[in-house]
Design a protein around this motif. Sequence first.
Motif, PDB file in Angstrom:
ATOM      1  N   ARG A   8       0.800  -1.272   0.003  1.00 29.34           N
ATOM      2  CA  ARG A   8       0.035  -0.018  -0.230  1.00 29.34           C
ATOM      3  C   ARG A   8       0.714   1.280  -0.216  1.00 29.34           C
ATOM      4  NH1 ARG A   8      -4.324   0.626   4.631  1.00 29.34           N
ATOM      5  NH2 ARG A   8      -4.700  -1.649   3.813  1.00 29.34           N
ATOM      6  N   ILE A   9       2.063   1.363   0.979  1.00 31.59           N
ATOM      7  CA  ILE A   9       2.685   2.093   0.793  1.00 31.59           C
ATOM      8  C   ILE A   9       3.439   2.761  -0.327  1.00 31.59           C
ATOM      9  CG2 ILE A   9       4.720   3.279   1.765  1.00 31.59           C
ATOM     10  CD1 ILE A   9       4.185   1.860   4.377  1.00 31.59           C
ATOM     11  N   LYS A  10       3.776   1.675  -1.121  1.00 31.81           N
ATOM     12  CA  LYS A  10       4.439   1.535  -2.363  1.00 31.81           C
ATOM     13  C   LYS A  10       3.483   2.204  -3.489  1.00 31.81           C
ATOM     14  CE  LYS A  10       6.938  -1.236  -5.904  1.00 31.81           C
ATOM     15  NZ  LYS A  10       7.416  -2.468  -6.354  1.00 31.81           N
ATOM     16  N   MET A  11       2.347   1.796  -3.546  1.00 30.53           N
ATOM     17  CA  MET A  11       1.306   2.408  -4.427  1.00 30.53           C
ATOM     18  C   MET A  11       1.141   3.872  -4.177  1.00 30.53           C
ATOM     19  SD  MET A  11      -2.586   1.604  -4.658  1.00 30.53           S
ATOM     20  CE  MET A  11      -2.818   2.541  -3.005  1.00 30.53           C
ATOM     21  N   LEU A  12       0.837   4.315  -2.761  1.00 35.47           N
ATOM     22  CA  LEU A  12       0.793   5.643  -2.302  1.00 35.47           C
ATOM     23  C   LEU A  12       1.742   6.558  -2.824  1.00 35.47           C
ATOM     24  CD1 LEU A  12      -0.881   5.093   1.047  1.00 35.47           C
ATOM     25  CD2 LEU A  12      -2.102   5.919  -1.012  1.00 35.47           C
ATOM     26  N   LEU A  13       2.937   6.195  -2.810  1.00 32.67           N
ATOM     27  CA  LEU A  13       4.119   6.746  -3.107  1.00 32.67           C
ATOM     28  C   LEU A  13       4.157   7.180  -4.709  1.00 32.67           C
ATOM     29  CD1 LEU A  13       7.081   5.363  -1.061  1.00 32.67           C
ATOM     30  CD2 LEU A  13       5.987   7.673  -0.964  1.00 32.67           C
ATOM     31  N   GLN A  14       3.544   6.059  -5.420  1.00 34.58           N
ATOM     32  CA  GLN A  14       3.509   6.204  -6.859  1.00 34.58           C
ATOM     33  C   GLN A  14       2.393   7.151  -7.437  1.00 34.58           C
ATOM     34  OE1 GLN A  14       2.048   2.366  -8.786  1.00 34.58           O
ATOM     35  NE2 GLN A  14       1.852   3.213 -10.707  1.00 34.58           N
ATOM     36  N   LEU A  15       1.571   7.195  -6.490  1.00 36.31           N
ATOM     37  CA  LEU A  15       0.314   8.183  -6.717  1.00 36.31           C
ATOM     38  C   LEU A  15       0.697   9.472  -6.565  1.00 36.31           C
ATOM     39  CD1 LEU A  15      -2.803   6.410  -5.287  1.00 36.31           C
ATOM     40  CD2 LEU A  15      -2.134   6.788  -7.728  1.00 36.31           C
ATOM     41  N   ARG A  16       1.806   9.772  -5.426  1.00 36.58           N
ATOM     42  CA  ARG A  16       2.159  11.005  -5.223  1.00 36.58           C
ATOM     43  C   ARG A  16       2.982  11.514  -6.334  1.00 36.58           C
ATOM     44  NH1 ARG A  16       3.118  12.952   0.422  1.00 36.58           N
ATOM     45  NH2 ARG A  16       4.549  14.707   0.407  1.00 36.58           N
ATOM     46  N   ARG A  17       3.839  10.528  -6.998  1.00 41.85           N
ATOM     47  CA  ARG A  17       4.709  11.031  -8.089  1.00 41.85           C
ATOM     48  C   ARG A  17       3.806  11.511  -9.305  1.00 41.85           C
ATOM     49  NH1 ARG A  17       7.910   6.814  -6.030  1.00 41.85           N
ATOM     50  NH2 ARG A  17       7.091   5.410  -7.608  1.00 41.85           N
ATOM     51  N   ARG A  18       2.421  11.113  -9.152  1.00 35.92           N
ATOM     52  CA  ARG A  18       1.694  11.667 -10.323  1.00 35.92           C
ATOM     53  C   ARG A  18       1.453  13.003 -10.041  1.00 35.92           C
ATOM     54  NH1 ARG A  18       0.776   8.668 -14.883  1.00 35.92           N
ATOM     55  NH2 ARG A  18       0.412   6.465 -14.446  1.00 35.92           N
ATOM     56  N   ARG A  19       1.497  13.847  -9.017  1.00 34.75           N
ATOM     57  CA  ARG A  19       1.114  15.142  -8.887  1.00 34.75           C
ATOM     58  C   ARG A  19      -0.323  15.575  -9.574  1.00 34.75           C
ATOM     59  NH1 ARG A  19       5.754  17.724  -7.368  1.00 34.75           N
ATOM     60  NH2 ARG A  19       7.815  16.777  -7.826  1.00 34.75           N
ATOM     61  N   TYR A  20      -1.103  14.927  -8.534  1.00 33.87           N
ATOM     62  CA  TYR A  20      -2.588  15.166  -8.968  1.00 33.87           C
ATOM     63  C   TYR A  20      -2.747  16.642  -8.854  1.00 33.87           C
ATOM     64  CZ  TYR A  20      -3.513  10.175  -9.839  1.00 33.87           C
ATOM     65  OH  TYR A  20      -3.240   8.936 -10.335  1.00 33.87           O
ATOM     66  N   ASP A  21      -3.892  17.192  -9.748  1.00 32.00           N
ATOM     67  CA  ASP A  21      -4.039  18.425  -9.630  1.00 32.00           C
ATOM     68  C   ASP A  21      -5.468  18.563  -8.435  1.00 32.00           C
ATOM     69  OD1 ASP A  21      -2.809  19.898 -11.695  1.00 32.00           O
ATOM     70  OD2 ASP A  21      -3.904  18.722 -13.056  1.00 32.00           O
ATOM     71  N   LEU A  22      -6.086  17.311  -8.707  1.00 29.69           N
ATOM     72  CA  LEU A  22      -7.192  17.377  -7.624  1.00 29.69           C
ATOM     73  C   LEU A  22      -7.498  15.905  -7.218  1.00 29.69           C
ATOM     74  CD1 LEU A  22      -9.931  18.667  -6.370  1.00 29.69           C
ATOM     75  CD2 LEU A  22     -11.126  17.825  -8.661  1.00 29.69           C
ATOM     76  N   VAL A  23      -7.752  15.640  -5.961  1.00 31.95           N
ATOM     77  CA  VAL A  23      -8.489  14.388  -5.110  1.00 31.95           C
ATOM     78  C   VAL A  23      -9.874  14.755  -5.019  1.00 31.95           C
ATOM     79  CG1 VAL A  23      -8.127  13.109  -3.426  1.00 31.95           C
ATOM     80  CG2 VAL A  23      -6.050  13.528  -4.730  1.00 31.95           C
ATOM     81  N   ILE A  24     -10.579  13.912  -5.280  1.00 36.22           N
ATOM     82  CA  ILE A  24     -12.120  13.964  -4.789  1.00 36.22           C
ATOM     83  C   ILE A  24     -12.203  12.814  -3.818  1.00 36.22           C
ATOM     84  CG2 ILE A  24     -14.355  13.789  -5.309  1.00 36.22           C
ATOM     85  CD1 ILE A  24     -13.685  14.965  -8.107  1.00 36.22           C
ATOM     86  N   LEU A  25     -12.652  13.147  -2.481  1.00 37.69           N
ATOM     87  CA  LEU A  25     -12.829  12.203  -1.601  1.00 37.69           C
ATOM     88  C   LEU A  25     -14.417  11.867  -1.491  1.00 37.69           C
ATOM     89  CD1 LEU A  25     -10.966  13.632   1.403  1.00 37.69           C
ATOM     90  CD2 LEU A  25     -10.193  12.067  -0.174  1.00 37.69           C
ATOM     91  N   ALA A  26     -14.558  10.643  -2.243  1.00 36.19           N
ATOM     92  CA  ALA A  26     -15.899  10.534  -2.664  1.00 36.19           C
ATOM     93  C   ALA A  26     -16.460   9.378  -1.638  1.00 36.19           C
ATOM     94  CB  ALA A  26     -16.035   9.789  -4.069  1.00 36.19           C
ATOM     95  N   ASN A  27     -16.696   9.898  -0.525  1.00 37.01           N
ATOM     96  CA  ASN A  27     -17.283   9.077   0.575  1.00 37.01           C
ATOM     97  C   ASN A  27     -18.387   9.874   1.119  1.00 37.01           C
ATOM     98  OD1 ASN A  27     -14.176   9.634   1.486  1.00 37.01           O
ATOM     99  ND2 ASN A  27     -15.765  10.312   3.014  1.00 37.01           N
ATOM    100  N   GLY A  28     -19.256   9.332   1.976  1.00 38.35           N
ATOM    101  CA  GLY A  28     -20.534   9.959   2.164  1.00 38.35           C
ATOM    102  C   GLY A  28     -20.498  10.792   3.554  1.00 38.35           C
ATOM    103  N   GLY A  29     -19.211  11.095   3.924  1.00 37.86           N
ATOM    104  CA  GLY A  29     -18.889  11.800   5.030  1.00 37.86           C
ATOM    105  C   GLY A  29     -17.740  12.351   5.339  1.00 37.86           C
TER     106      GLY A  29
END
Length: 365
Positions: free
Chosen positions: A93-114
């Motif tokens: 999981r940590i390895k995957m999150l670091l990969q996502l961090r390197r993507r440098r997203y403009d926006l993250v949407i927390l699509a949960n109900g609260g």
Amino acid sequence: MNLETDNFTQHIAVESLQKILVIRRDNIGDLICTTPLIRGLREKFPSARIDALVNSYNRPVLEENPDINEVYSYTKAKHRERGESVIGVHLRRIKMLLQLRRRRYDLVILANGGYLPRPLGLARWVAPKHVAGFVPPPPEAHSDIIDLSTPIDETVPRHEVENIYRLLAPLGIDGPPPGLRLQPSDSARLAAIRKMADAGWDINAHQPTVAVHISARKIPQRWPAERFSELMRNLHRQIGCRFLLFWSPGDENNPLHPGDDQKAATIVDATRDLPVIPYPTHRLDDLVGGLSVCTAMICSDGGAMHVGAGLGLPMVCFFGNSDAAKWHPWGVPHRVLQKPSRDVSDITVEEAATAFSALMGEGAA
């Protein structure tokens, strides 16, 4: 910082949002109810990279979704493979999150109900330029990471699809949500077609193929085996339909992953003279593929119900102690049966048969 919609559109060019990550880590139905949000994003940002982060159990919901560029998934410790350590799960999981961090997203949407701590933690790891999500209602509305905020509002009854879609308002996306979007893999659909052919069924026959899903996680959602059998006999006599019988495989006494093998065996035995194909689904994509060849569905509220709705199946659904207004099948013809006792065992075979006949009579299948 909380930004209103007009402030957002004034200070941040919409065209700058070219890399978007949608995070939803909940159950099957929750993720399916998020597909209209993803579809709305794609319509607004046709050239953007839109990715999704989900748990591995739910991944098949989005794998064939044309609105998604890439699906990332992580395994919850309770869903890890046999022989896999908890430490190994967390390291991946940590390895995957670091990969996502390197993507440098403009926006993250927390699509949960609260306003939930774990998705917030995932967003911190990814470190996007902007985060959209729900925050507590005023005066508590505040987050040090969510800058495109939508206040939680429980004063107005909304379906989960409508509630989640509200998260797009700060992006200038409003109006009624589009429909659900779910597609089977070619291999899963072909496997279902082969099962029908092996049973000697004419695939092209104009005969209703009804999905009967008998499993439910909550006890008040579980309809008795003998009533399923009687209902199937009733419908075959009235309409001449054939059936695919779906269930979660396993022993009912398994404390971690209880299944309905015994219940299914009882129904199969009681309907031996009917056209019934037993269809245990070990994986989610098996369920999606099997339901994709059906023309209508009978089930209790749960993930399978939303899978059927995502595939466009008209259905009769039994609701126990869950909120039918929030979780009914979205965007398809349906009949909800729910008793004041909030226990599906109080629903009669006659009521179910009448509801299904009315549904079919309206040309739903």
